[in-house]
Design a protein around this motif. Structure first.
Motif, PDB file in Angstrom:
ATOM      1  N   SER A   1       5.010   6.065   7.902  1.00  0.00           N
ATOM      2  CA  SER A   1       5.104   6.077   9.367  1.00  0.00           C
ATOM      3  C   SER A   1       4.372   4.883   9.973  1.00  0.00           C
ATOM      4  CB  SER A   1       4.430   7.356   9.873  1.00  0.00           C
ATOM      5  OG  SER A   1       5.300   8.077  10.673  1.00  0.00           O
ATOM      6  N   ASN A   2       3.200   4.591   9.423  1.00  0.00           N
ATOM      7  CA  ASN A   2       2.412   3.438   9.893  1.00  0.00           C
ATOM      8  C   ASN A   2       3.145   2.126   9.625  1.00  0.00           C
ATOM      9  OD1 ASN A   2       0.259   4.868  10.937  1.00  0.00           O
ATOM     10  ND2 ASN A   2      -1.000   4.695   9.113  1.00  0.00           N
ATOM     11  N   THR A   3       3.723   2.010   8.429  1.00  0.00           N
ATOM     12  CA  THR A   3       4.463   0.790   8.072  1.00  0.00           C
ATOM     13  C   THR A   3       5.618   0.567   9.043  1.00  0.00           C
ATOM     14  OG1 THR A   3       3.892   1.037   5.731  1.00  0.00           O
ATOM     15  CG2 THR A   3       5.762  -0.371   6.221  1.00  0.00           C
ATOM     16  N   LEU A   4       6.340   1.633   9.320  1.00  0.00           N
ATOM     17  CA  LEU A   4       7.486   1.562  10.232  1.00  0.00           C
ATOM     18  C   LEU A   4       7.036   1.155  11.638  1.00  0.00           C
ATOM     19  CD1 LEU A   4      10.508   2.002   9.871  1.00  0.00           C
ATOM     20  CD2 LEU A   4      10.191   4.391  10.525  1.00  0.00           C
ATOM     21  N   ALA A   5       5.930   1.724  12.097  1.00  0.00           N
ATOM     22  CA  ALA A   5       5.401   1.400  13.421  1.00  0.00           C
ATOM     23  C   ALA A   5       4.973  -0.068  13.513  1.00  0.00           C
ATOM     24  CB  ALA A   5       4.219   2.309  13.753  1.00  0.00           C
ATOM     25  N   LEU A   6       4.320  -0.571  12.454  1.00  0.00           N
ATOM     26  CA  LEU A   6       3.881  -1.982  12.441  1.00  0.00           C
ATOM     27  C   LEU A   6       5.093  -2.914  12.485  1.00  0.00           C
ATOM     28  CD1 LEU A   6       1.013  -1.879   9.768  1.00  0.00           C
ATOM     29  CD2 LEU A   6       0.742  -2.145  12.230  1.00  0.00           C
ATOM     30  N   MET A   7       6.138  -2.556  11.753  1.00  0.00           N
ATOM     31  CA  MET A   7       7.352  -3.379  11.756  1.00  0.00           C
ATOM     32  C   MET A   7       8.000  -3.393  13.126  1.00  0.00           C
ATOM     33  SD  MET A   7       9.077  -2.510   8.145  1.00  0.00           S
ATOM     34  CE  MET A   7       8.388  -3.288   6.702  1.00  0.00           C
TER      35      MET A   7
ATOM     36  N   ILE B   1       0.850  -1.200   0.000  1.00  0.00           N
ATOM     37  CA  ILE B   1       0.000   0.000   0.000  1.00  0.00           C
ATOM     38  C   ILE B   1       0.884   1.247   0.000  1.00  0.00           C
ATOM     39  CG2 ILE B   1      -1.642   1.328   1.404  1.00  0.00           C
ATOM     40  CD1 ILE B   1      -2.769  -1.474   2.306  1.00  0.00           C
ATOM     41  N   ASN B   2       1.949   1.186   0.778  1.00  0.00           N
ATOM     42  CA  ASN B   2       2.926   2.265   0.885  1.00  0.00           C
ATOM     43  C   ASN B   2       3.549   2.585  -0.482  1.00  0.00           C
ATOM     44  OD1 ASN B   2       5.287   2.699   3.639  1.00  0.00           O
ATOM     45  ND2 ASN B   2       4.469   4.156   2.210  1.00  0.00           N
ATOM     46  N   LEU B   3       3.906   1.536  -1.205  1.00  0.00           N
ATOM     47  CA  LEU B   3       4.532   1.681  -2.521  1.00  0.00           C
ATOM     48  C   LEU B   3       3.565   2.346  -3.509  1.00  0.00           C
ATOM     49  CD1 LEU B   3       6.995   1.177  -4.294  1.00  0.00           C
ATOM     50  CD2 LEU B   3       6.217  -1.164  -4.640  1.00  0.00           C
ATOM     51  N   LYS B   4       2.283   1.945  -3.458  1.00  0.00           N
ATOM     52  CA  LYS B   4       1.273   2.575  -4.325  1.00  0.00           C
ATOM     53  C   LYS B   4       1.161   4.062  -4.025  1.00  0.00           C
ATOM     54  CE  LYS B   4      -1.857  -1.342  -5.069  1.00  0.00           C
ATOM     55  NZ  LYS B   4      -3.110  -1.951  -4.630  1.00  0.00           N
TER      56      LYS B   4
ATOM     57  N   LEU C   1      15.252  -8.282   8.179  1.00  0.00           N
ATOM     58  CA  LEU C   1      14.282  -7.380   8.803  1.00  0.00           C
ATOM     59  C   LEU C   1      14.911  -6.038   9.167  1.00  0.00           C
ATOM     60  CD1 LEU C   1      12.329  -9.940  11.022  1.00  0.00           C
ATOM     61  CD2 LEU C   1      11.456  -8.743   9.010  1.00  0.00           C
ATOM     62  N   ARG C   2      16.153  -6.077   9.606  1.00  0.00           N
ATOM     63  CA  ARG C   2      16.855  -4.821   9.902  1.00  0.00           C
ATOM     64  C   ARG C   2      17.040  -3.999   8.615  1.00  0.00           C
ATOM     65  NH1 ARG C   2      19.544  -7.649  14.125  1.00  0.00           N
ATOM     66  NH2 ARG C   2      21.104  -8.511  12.709  1.00  0.00           N
ATOM     67  N   ASN C   3      17.373  -4.704   7.530  1.00  0.00           N
ATOM     68  CA  ASN C   3      17.532  -4.030   6.237  1.00  0.00           C
ATOM     69  C   ASN C   3      16.225  -3.380   5.788  1.00  0.00           C
ATOM     70  OD1 ASN C   3      20.190  -4.841   6.102  1.00  0.00           O
ATOM     71  ND2 ASN C   3      19.814  -6.557   4.733  1.00  0.00           N
ATOM     72  N   VAL C   4      15.122  -4.130   5.967  1.00  0.00           N
ATOM     73  CA  VAL C   4      13.801  -3.625   5.575  1.00  0.00           C
ATOM     74  C   VAL C   4      13.510  -2.333   6.330  1.00  0.00           C
ATOM     75  CG1 VAL C   4      11.301  -4.052   5.656  1.00  0.00           C
ATOM     76  CG2 VAL C   4      12.839  -5.886   4.953  1.00  0.00           C
ATOM     77  N   LYS C   5      13.749  -2.358   7.626  1.00  0.00           N
ATOM     78  CA  LYS C   5      13.478  -1.180   8.455  1.00  0.00           C
ATOM     79  C   LYS C   5      14.353   0.007   8.030  1.00  0.00           C
ATOM     80  CE  LYS C   5      12.529   0.239  13.140  1.00  0.00           C
ATOM     81  NZ  LYS C   5      12.629  -0.049  14.564  1.00  0.00           N
ATOM     82  N   THR C   6      15.598  -0.288   7.639  1.00  0.00           N
ATOM     83  CA  THR C   6      16.501   0.774   7.167  1.00  0.00           C
ATOM     84  C   THR C   6      15.959   1.412   5.896  1.00  0.00           C
ATOM     85  OG1 THR C   6      18.412  -0.346   8.135  1.00  0.00           O
ATOM     86  CG2 THR C   6      18.880   1.273   6.419  1.00  0.00           C
ATOM     87  N   TRP C   7      15.476   0.567   4.946  1.00  0.00           N
ATOM     88  CA  TRP C   7      14.917   1.079   3.691  1.00  0.00           C
ATOM     89  C   TRP C   7      13.700   1.971   3.964  1.00  0.00           C
ATOM     90  CZ3 TRP C   7      17.995   0.999  -0.135  1.00  0.00           C
ATOM     91  CH2 TRP C   7      18.777  -0.105  -0.479  1.00  0.00           C
ATOM     92  N   VAL C   8      12.817   1.507   4.859  1.00  0.00           N
ATOM     93  CA  VAL C   8      11.586   2.267   5.150  1.00  0.00           C
ATOM     94  C   VAL C   8      11.926   3.579   5.865  1.00  0.00           C
ATOM     95  CG1 VAL C   8       9.325   2.212   6.303  1.00  0.00           C
ATOM     96  CG2 VAL C   8      10.174   0.159   5.179  1.00  0.00           C
ATOM     97  N   SER C   9      12.886   3.532   6.772  1.00  0.00           N
ATOM     98  CA  SER C   9      13.329   4.754   7.475  1.00  0.00           C
ATOM     99  C   SER C   9      13.914   5.760   6.483  1.00  0.00           C
ATOM    100  CB  SER C   9      14.390   4.424   8.530  1.00  0.00           C
ATOM    101  OG  SER C   9      13.856   3.580   9.514  1.00  0.00           O
TER     102      SER C   9
ATOM    103  N   VAL D   1      10.301   5.540  -3.840  1.00  0.00           N
ATOM    104  CA  VAL D   1       9.741   4.388  -4.569  1.00  0.00           C
ATOM    105  C   VAL D   1      10.761   3.251  -4.607  1.00  0.00           C
ATOM    106  CG1 VAL D   1       8.987   3.556  -6.851  1.00  0.00           C
ATOM    107  CG2 VAL D   1       8.083   5.706  -5.958  1.00  0.00           C
ATOM    108  N   ASP D   2      12.006   3.584  -4.943  1.00  0.00           N
ATOM    109  CA  ASP D   2      13.073   2.562  -5.022  1.00  0.00           C
ATOM    110  C   ASP D   2      13.303   1.892  -3.664  1.00  0.00           C
ATOM    111  OD1 ASP D   2      13.465   2.988  -7.694  1.00  0.00           O
ATOM    112  OD2 ASP D   2      15.167   4.352  -7.433  1.00  0.00           O
ATOM    113  N   GLU D   3      13.336   2.708  -2.608  1.00  0.00           N
ATOM    114  CA  GLU D   3      13.587   2.163  -1.261  1.00  0.00           C
ATOM    115  C   GLU D   3      12.458   1.248  -0.801  1.00  0.00           C
ATOM    116  OE1 GLU D   3      16.289   6.048  -0.166  1.00  0.00           O
ATOM    117  OE2 GLU D   3      14.140   6.034   0.271  1.00  0.00           O
ATOM    118  N   LEU D   4      11.225   1.644  -1.108  1.00  0.00           N
ATOM    119  CA  LEU D   4      10.081   0.799  -0.718  1.00  0.00           C
ATOM    120  C   LEU D   4      10.032  -0.487  -1.546  1.00  0.00           C
ATOM    121  CD1 LEU D   4       7.384   3.579  -0.137  1.00  0.00           C
ATOM    122  CD2 LEU D   4       8.523   2.193   1.607  1.00  0.00           C
ATOM    123  N   LYS D   5      10.484  -0.401  -2.794  1.00  0.00           N
ATOM    124  CA  LYS D   5      10.593  -1.616  -3.625  1.00  0.00           C
ATOM    125  C   LYS D   5      11.622  -2.572  -3.024  1.00  0.00           C
ATOM    126  CE  LYS D   5       9.244  -0.050  -8.271  1.00  0.00           C
ATOM    127  NZ  LYS D   5       9.758   0.374  -9.594  1.00  0.00           N
TER     128      LYS D   5
END
Length: 199
Positions: free
Chosen positions: A187-193, A76-79, A141-149, A117-121
């Motif tokens: 922000s919501n995605t990061l909080a859920l993670m 949803i974030n990427l869209k 998971l740490r990498n994912v959080k870094t990309w979203v941050s 867009v690239d980071e969320l991909k």
């Protein structure tokens, strides 16, 4: 005799129709539980109502799986990021056509949106490959959080530049609305993670 036959048939129809289960408007309990899971998860998000409104229709896919919850939120974030990028791109074209002084600021903002867009991909791809790539699930998971941050940082960089630069009120309003909605989603995605995956 005929009357007796008709009465008997009527009685049989009535008995059979009473055995037909009535259709119910309430969804199965399991589906309700999935929605409850999403609602509970979203209560820990930065913007709970927005979180629930965007994720509740996917509750039967998410079920009560925190990985699916976070992947759905990322999708949803990427869209939202693509939509914001499209808004800025359209405004930049108009600014270029008018030789407006806001062109450089919108150019920078579009770059930030493309980076988002690239980071969320990258984050989405990594979430879908938690057990691959020769590294531990925790590291993924740490990498994912870094990309979203990083995506969140890029979004705020765009809005900061808008405030500091020479941009007309209407353009500023349109960009801020699109990028703010994106930032809330990120922000919501990061909080859920953080709350559901521990990273």
């Amino acid at each position: 005799m005929l009357r007796l036959v008709i009465l008997s048939l009527t009685l049989i129809v009535l008995i059979n129709s009473s055995n037909i289960p009535g259709t119910t408007a309430t969804p199965p309990a399991k589906y309700q539980n999935y929605k409850t899971y999403v609602k509970t998860a979203c209560n820990s998000a930065t913007y709970p109502t927005m979180c629930y409104n965007s994720l509740s229709s996917y509750s039967s896919t998410i079920k009560s799986d925190p990985i699916k919850l976070c992947i759905t939120s990322l999708n949803i974030n990427l869209k939202s990021a693509k939509k914001a990028s499209s808004v800025v791109s359209s405004l930049l074209k108009k600014a270029k056509a008018a030789s407006s002084p806001e062109v450089p600021i919108l150019k920078d903002c579009l770059e930030e949106m493309k980076d988002t867009v690239d980071e969320l991909k990258q984050a989405t791809a990594e979430m879908k490959n938690l057990n691959g790539g020769g590294i531990s699930k925790e590291e993924h998971l740490r990498n994912v959080k870094t990309w979203v941050s990083s995506a969140l940082t890029d979004e705020s960089t765009c809005t900061d530049e808008l405030e500091e630069g020479e941009v007309n009120a209407d353009t500023k309003k349109k960009v801020k609305r699109a990028v703010s909605e994106l930032s809330w989603t990120t922000s919501n995605t990061l909080a859920l993670m953080t709350n559901y995956l521990g990273y």
